[in-house]
Each structure stands twice: as C-alpha cells, then as structure tokens.
Design an enzyme around this catalytic site. Structure first.
Site, short mmCIF file in Angstrom:
data_model
loop_
_atom_site.label_atom_id
_atom_site.label_comp_id
_atom_site.label_asym_id
_atom_site.label_seq_id
_atom_site.Cartn_x
_atom_site.Cartn_y
_atom_site.Cartn_z
N THR A 29 8.79 7.42 -1.73
CA THR A 29 10.14 6.70 -1.58
C THR A 29 10.43 5.41 -1.10
O THR A 29 11.13 4.15 -2.22
CB THR A 29 11.23 7.51 -1.22
OG1 THR A 29 10.23 8.81 -1.14
CG2 THR A 29 12.04 7.37 -1.60
N LEU B 165 1.16 -1.08 0.17
CA LEU B 165 -0.24 -0.40 0.00
C LEU B 165 0.54 1.69 -0.54
O LEU B 165 1.58 1.72 0.98
CB LEU B 165 -0.94 -0.05 1.41
CG LEU B 165 -1.83 -1.72 1.20
CD1 LEU B 165 -2.67 -1.03 2.38
CD2 LEU B 165 -2.46 -2.08 0.25
N LYS C 80 7.37 9.34 18.04
CA LYS C 80 8.77 8.38 18.58
C LYS C 80 8.70 7.88 19.69
O LYS C 80 8.63 6.52 20.26
CB LYS C 80 9.75 8.70 17.47
CG LYS C 80 9.60 7.79 16.13
CD LYS C 80 11.02 8.95 15.30
CE LYS C 80 10.61 9.22 14.12
NZ LYS C 80 11.74 10.01 13.63
N LYS D 210 4.59 5.80 12.01
CA LYS D 210 4.62 6.24 12.98
C LYS D 210 3.53 6.52 13.58
O LYS D 210 3.26 6.61 14.73
CB LYS D 210 5.57 6.73 13.17
CG LYS D 210 6.23 8.46 12.86
CD LYS D 210 7.63 8.95 12.25
CE LYS D 210 7.51 9.23 11.40
NZ LYS D 210 8.28 8.99 10.30
N VAL E 177 10.35 4.25 13.98
CA VAL E 177 11.61 4.77 14.88
C VAL E 177 12.46 4.41 14.16
O VAL E 177 13.37 3.25 14.22
CB VAL E 177 11.21 4.14 16.71
CG1 VAL E 177 12.07 4.77 17.09
CG2 VAL E 177 9.95 3.95 16.76
#
Lengths: 443, 443
Positions: free
Chosen positions: A26, A22, A217, A117, A144
C-alpha cells in the site's frame, strides 16, 4: 559521543537522484504514484529530479498496472548496490530482511528512508553508526504516527529545548477499539471484531492490541527526545486485551477515558539529582478534559512537554497508505536535497546516554477496582494496607451490590513496586473477593 | 526558479559557532539563559559549542544581571560584521532596522535566525535571495506560533505532499478575547480590557485585534505551503473589533464558535483548471465540533489539509518568551549544525509562483444577521435578492422582536464579490432596517 563527521559533497544542482523502492505494498504503491504525479514539484523542491530506477518486490511477475515491468526486480540487494542508485526507500516491513538491505545500502554510501518502526526500534544504533560511517542519511519520519511529524519535531524543532515528557496515542487500532467500547458500551471482543470488519485491525491483531506496535514507537520517541538509546525491549508494555466494559464504565463515571498511551519520561531523582529515562505503554486513565481524551476513532495524537516550549500537541492520521507515503516523501525530499547540495540530516544523537529507570521505581497514580465483602471494617482493613505502604488515597468510591460491594480506590502517586506489593496484600485479605483491575492514571 | 547552490564547507566538528544576539528583551534574555544553562547539551546536538560573543542592545549601560558587560554593545552592525561571528540571532522586532541588520549579516556570509514575523512577511524575497547568494541559512520558526513547529512542518515534513489548505488560530490575544466573550458573555470592550489587565494584550492592541499580526503569519504560511511568494499586503485582513456580544450569542445558538482564523488556500478553478492562492484573516464561524473550536484562552492551533497526509493539527502556546526562545534555539541548533558540518537548510522555494486569487473570487459561506420589518412578504423579498444572485440558502432563522425581527441567514458557498452585491441590495430594501453583521463560515 559525537563522532567525526565526514565531508559530503553534493552531486550538484539539476542532477538526478536515483531512487530504489524496496516494497510495493500500500505505502510503496502510493509513494510511486505520488512521486510520478507530482514529479515537477519534487524536482523544484529537491533541486533536481528524483527518479525511481528500480522496485524490489517479492513476485516480479505479478501484474502491477501503471508500473513498467523493467523497473521490477526480485533481487533487492543487487538493486540497492547498483551504481545509479543514490537513495533507498524501504517500505517492506519486518526486521531481519530489511535490516540487511538497509545496512547494505548505508554501507555502500546510499542514504535510506524507511517507514519501518520495528526495524528502527530494534536496531537504531547500528543503523545510525552505518549512516555516520558512510556520511549518508537515515530518515524515518513515517516510523512514528505516519504524517504527524513527530520525528522531525523531536529531532529538529525541539532540538534547542529539554523534553520532559511525551505521551501519545500512537496506535490507531487500539484507539478505535477503546473509543468504540466507550461510545457504544461494547465488550472488548465485540469492539475488536468491529475493528477487524472495518479494516482497522489486522487478521492477527496481537502486535496492535498487546501494545507492541506502540512500544516500538515509544522506543523511537524516547531515543530522540532524551538523546539516549532506548530499544523496543526496554519499553514496559501492556496491551488493552484485558480492558473490560466494566473498566470503561467505571472510568467514565469517574471522569476519565481509557487510552493506550505510549509514555516517555525524563526522570530526575529529587534527592540525588540522578537522571534516568523511562518508556512504557499501557492503558491509561486520561481526564476527560485533557486534549488526548477527545482523540477518537483511529486518530493519533502526541502530547509533548518541554522546558521552554511548554505543552504541544500534534494530531492527525497516524496510519494508512497515503499519510505514510506523505511522511516517506517528505523524507525523500530531505535526503535528496542533501544528495544534491551536500550536507547531512540531523544525526541520531545518543550523547546523553541516560540510564533506564527500573520500572519498579516509576511513579504513577493508580485506579484500583475491587470486589469486596459488604460488611463493616472492610474499608478500614483495605485503607490500612495502603497506609502501611505509605501510599495515600485520592478518592474512594463504594457501590453496594447484592452480597459484595464494588470498591474503587484512586491513589496518589506511588511506585510501581509498592503498588505491586499492595495488590498482593489486598489479594490476601479475606474480605477482598477480587482485584478486578488496576489501571494507571496519566497524561 | 531554483538558483545555483553554492558549495558550503563546514568549520568542522568541535569548532565553536560564534553567535551575535541582536536584542535582549523577553525572548533574547531567555535565549541567553537557556543556551547558558544547557550549554553541554547544545554542544552535543550541534557538534561543537555555540557561544554568544556579543549582544546588541539599545542601551548598553542598563543593568542586566548575569550578563557580562563586555558582551553588550549598542553598535549592532559592527557586531554582525565581526570575524568571530558565524550566526546572527535577531529578536529585536520592527521591520526596517532589523532588515538592514539581517541583510548585512547574510551578505557577509553569516547565517541568520529570526523570530520576526513582520520582517519575514514583508521581505522574505530579498532575504531569501541574500541567503542564497551567500550560501548561508535563514531560519524563522519562531515567526509563526512560537514553538509550534509550523515552519518546519511546511518547509520539511510536508515537503513531499501537496498542501491544499491551512487554517489557524495564530494570534493568542484575539483568541483570548473571543474565548472570554464566548464564555462570559462580555462585550468586546470588556474582554479587551481584561486581556490588557492580564498582559495578553499590549497597551496599543491594534496589531493584534485588527488582524495584522495574524496576516503576517498567514503570508509566511501561504508562501511556504504553496511555494509562492505571498506578502503581508497580499493578505485580506479583517480584525475582531467589530464583533459584538450579540454576534457571539447568535453563533453559539447556531452551533458555532467565532475564531479569528488565518486561512491560506490553494484554489483550482473547476472550469479552467487554473491554480491560484489566497491568504486571508477574518473572524470565522467554526463548527463547535471542529478541533479548532475548542482551542481556548491564548492557545494557538494550526489545522492543515494536505493531499496525502489528510488533516493534521498542531496545538500549543503560540507566544511568550519561553516558547519563542524554544523555537529560536531549535533554529540555532539547525543553523549551527550546518555551520559545523556544511550543508544548507531547506531553502525558501517559490518555484510554483502561483497568481494570487482576486479576493472577490474567493468562495465561502456567509452568516448574515439582519434586523428586518416584522411583516409578511419580507422573507420573500429577501430571499429574492439571494436568488437573483444565484446564491442558495442553507438555513434561515427568524426571531420576532418588538417592532422588528432578527433574521439570520446562512448561505451556501458564494463569491465575495457576489456577497458584497447582495449586502448592498439588502441594505436598499425598505424592510431591512440593518445588516448587523456578515461573518464567514470556515475551518
């Protein structure tokens, strides 16, 4: 709080794992490329081939060289639900839309690997519950610090230890900016412009520079490290946009680097023995000899203190298509192995369910930079404010200016609420012209 | 080379995992203490209690405060075979005796956690096969750098990446000695004596200072990283006992620190495309700006280069009772979860089965420290030797002494066999009084 684990039978050695990808930005494109280029290695490591059987994109008519058109679809939900899909890899970003897709996948009995995240920091509880109910896996190493295996370390390697504190540089953009300010003397604005020009900062840098990315994070690290559900909104968050060249210079003179740290602490009240957890993100003065101080450019590093392991540090690229794809593919191997062989990933385990500390109770040392009148008695008046609040001073440094002086005070450990009261009081003193900055010490 | 995975059914949520502890030295005692002190946390993390049901010791009559006498036995084999034992934790050390016990356990269908690097480096193949045949787990995180999760990273986190190179400081004793030599100018002998006095070196330091301990770890890291069986005896190994204060000083002057590195490389022949692997341990000149150069005292650090992840570094205490116990207990949680829930650890996977490179083919740069006659023409003669062997020079530094001069040459990359030939030739030159040292550059 451990739940009933359901039995999960593997598809069997040599069977193919059907993967839905999905997102094809990049990270998605790198995942597709690396999985294709190293397909034989993946087959061996998993125990059977992993085959991308569909790619959900926003615009399926866009040219994507090297990608067969028949793989592309703009109907992500139908792809996720297809019978030939065993594993869903989510690299879209955002929260609401991927949440819906990930929940759909988990509820339909498909394991999920996500790099998201924000999604995990906001909805870990319902995602974990859905995975548990369907006896499938939810992996999120890439959420993370990309390929720095923070999640694996907290979930698995340190599973037999008691983690006391995690402090990390987990946002490359802000570290790049602070490092540039420190090494060139640039202002925040100039360093940010340079980061934008070089592609380290996005057009709208808010999520990075205001600490929101790091806060997601921090929430994930605190949840895993302390076996307690900590969400994004539980994280006290301050960014770096108020840091000035003057702050950086004052810090350097005193032997510190300013870093944006995500700090997760397990607190034990000395009197009552009560335990709590705290997660926060703020600019922090790190002693120059501390390993985190020398983490420069856009690198990330996570420093962990555990009861038995002692101090550990992990360092590397915390962002970027390739490092993120590495983390996603490591999770893909783990999730696929379980699909082939049966078995489950280490679960999200929030058994400890510790209360969140009131931020006002959190203790740190503070570095306070003030502009004060340059006359006798000023230092006494200021010292009295600290003494009245029972806060002792570590160092006091005064530099004379023309009509005013710069006074820099570093306190011993004090509670946030006490420091707030002190700063208010200092602001009321006639001789204090301005409180330029208050920065916490740490790491 | 993937083998048939057998189905493994878990004991079920809430069931107790019966643990046999083999060995009660520093590590064993810490494992026992921490498991007892944090028993509730372990129960939650595993999904059921982990209970130490027997401890095998050499002398069961020795007083061990806090340990019920009925747990102690001097019959390790019978303990391992007991029906109420699901998991065997081996922290004895040595090779032959623990090998027999670990094989007995695996063949009897019990999972094993071991901290024994020598055992794993010598017999990983038969241990992995036994685990596979019985569909149980073999965990050994503590075998490399204690609580620094090197094994987990190579086996799991980077399972979707292609590892190119691993270089690590994996022996605390030798790093302590080299760091002391560098910071105090001490001789090797004095630094070793200090390390012994402070407990960093054992009474017989051979295994550490000659690099054998690091070589075991190199074998394990290369095997995991390159999916190829690399054994202790495959590792080219040179220790630090020949390093002099003069070497350290010359290195410092040239901008290097000398570190004992375990280096594992995936090599690709540029002409033929043939792949091979190489693992070696030797003193190495590390540029002072490289992260490994600032790893001081007895700390360990492992630097990994992977195709997608890029450069990663992991840092921490690589030895000691507590950090080793942390790693053992992390493995204990992983193995116990699989006993409760079913499923298997990531297997030992040697599918790539790459050939070992001939050590003579390995390429590095060399730092050669010579004593030469102080007269014209010497440099030309020496340069000719390198040119005749097609090796170009990076730097040449000459320091005049009384009757002789010190000449330090740093080469560009050259094969080991070529360098050997050069050193032989140099030794034959009348004007070369001595080749004081040849140290490789790296990291």
């Amino acid at each position: 709080m451990t739940s009933q684990a359901q039995v999960r039978t593997g598809k069997g050695e040599g069977e193919t794992v059907g993967v839905a990808l999905l997102g094809f930005g990049t990270v998605g494109a790198e995942v597709y490329r690396l999985l294709g280029e190293n397909s034989e290695a993946f087959t061996h490591r998993i125990g059977g081939p992993a085959e991308i059987r569909g790619i959900a994109v926003h615009n399926k008519n866009k040219q994507r060289p090297g990608v067969p058109a028949e793989l592309l679809t703009d109907d992500a939900k139908s792809l996720v639900l297809r019978d030939d899909i065993d594993l869903v890899v989510e690299v879209i970003g955002g929260i609401d839309y991927p949440r819906e897709l990930v929940l759909t996948a988990l509820n339909a009995g498909k394991s999920v690997v996500t790099a998201n995240k924000a999604l995990v920091a906001a909805h870990a509880d319902e995602l974990a519950e859905a995975a548990e109910n369907s006896a499938v896996d939810l992996y999120f190493e890439a959420a993370v610090a990309a390929a720095i295996p923070v999640v694996g370390m907290l979930r698995r390697s340190l599973a037999g230890d008691q983690i006391q504190r995690i402090s990390g540089i987990v946002n490359g953009t802000t570290n790049f900016i602070l490092d540039a300010m420190e090494s060139t003397g640039a202002s925040y604005e100039d360093a940010l412009a340079e980061a934008t020009r070089l592609g380290y900062a996005e057009a709208d840098p808010t999520a990075d520079v205001e600490g929101h990315d790091a806060a997601s994070k921090a929430a994930i690290m605190a949840s895993l490290g302390f076996h307690t559900r900590v969400k994004f909104e539980d994280v006290h968050c301050e960014g770096i946009s108020t840091i000035t060249a003057d702050d950086i210079e004052a810090a350097q003179e005193a032997g510190y680097s300013i870093k944006l740290l995500a700090i997760c602490e397990h607190l034990v009240n000395e009197e009552t023995g009560e335990e709590s957890v705290n997660a926060r993100v703020h600019p922090t003065l790190v002693p120059q000899e501390h390993p985190l101080a020398s983490v420069n450019k856009s690198f990330n590093a996570i420093f962990v203190e555990a009861e038995a392991a002692g101090e550990l540090m992990f360092y590397g690229n915390g962002a970027g298509g390739n490092p993120t794809a590495s983390a996603v593919l490591g999770d893909l191997v783990g999730a696929s192995r379980n699909i082939i062989h049966g078995g489950r990933a280490p679960g999200e385990n929030a058994y400890a369910n510790l209360p969140l500390a009131d931020f006002g109770d959190v203790r740190t040392c503070f570095h306070i930079n003030m502009e004060v009148a340059d006359r006798t008695g000023v230092l006494a008046a200021i010292s009295n404010v600290f003494a009245d609040h029972d806060v002792s001073l570590r160092t006091v440094r005064q530099e004379d200016g023309e009509s005013t002086a710069r006074l820099i005070v570093v306190t011993h450990s004090a509670q946030e609420r006490v420091l707030d009261a002190i700063v208010t009081k200092l602001g009321e003193l006639d001789d204090v012209k301005a409180v330029n900055s208050v920065i916490r010490l740490g790491a």
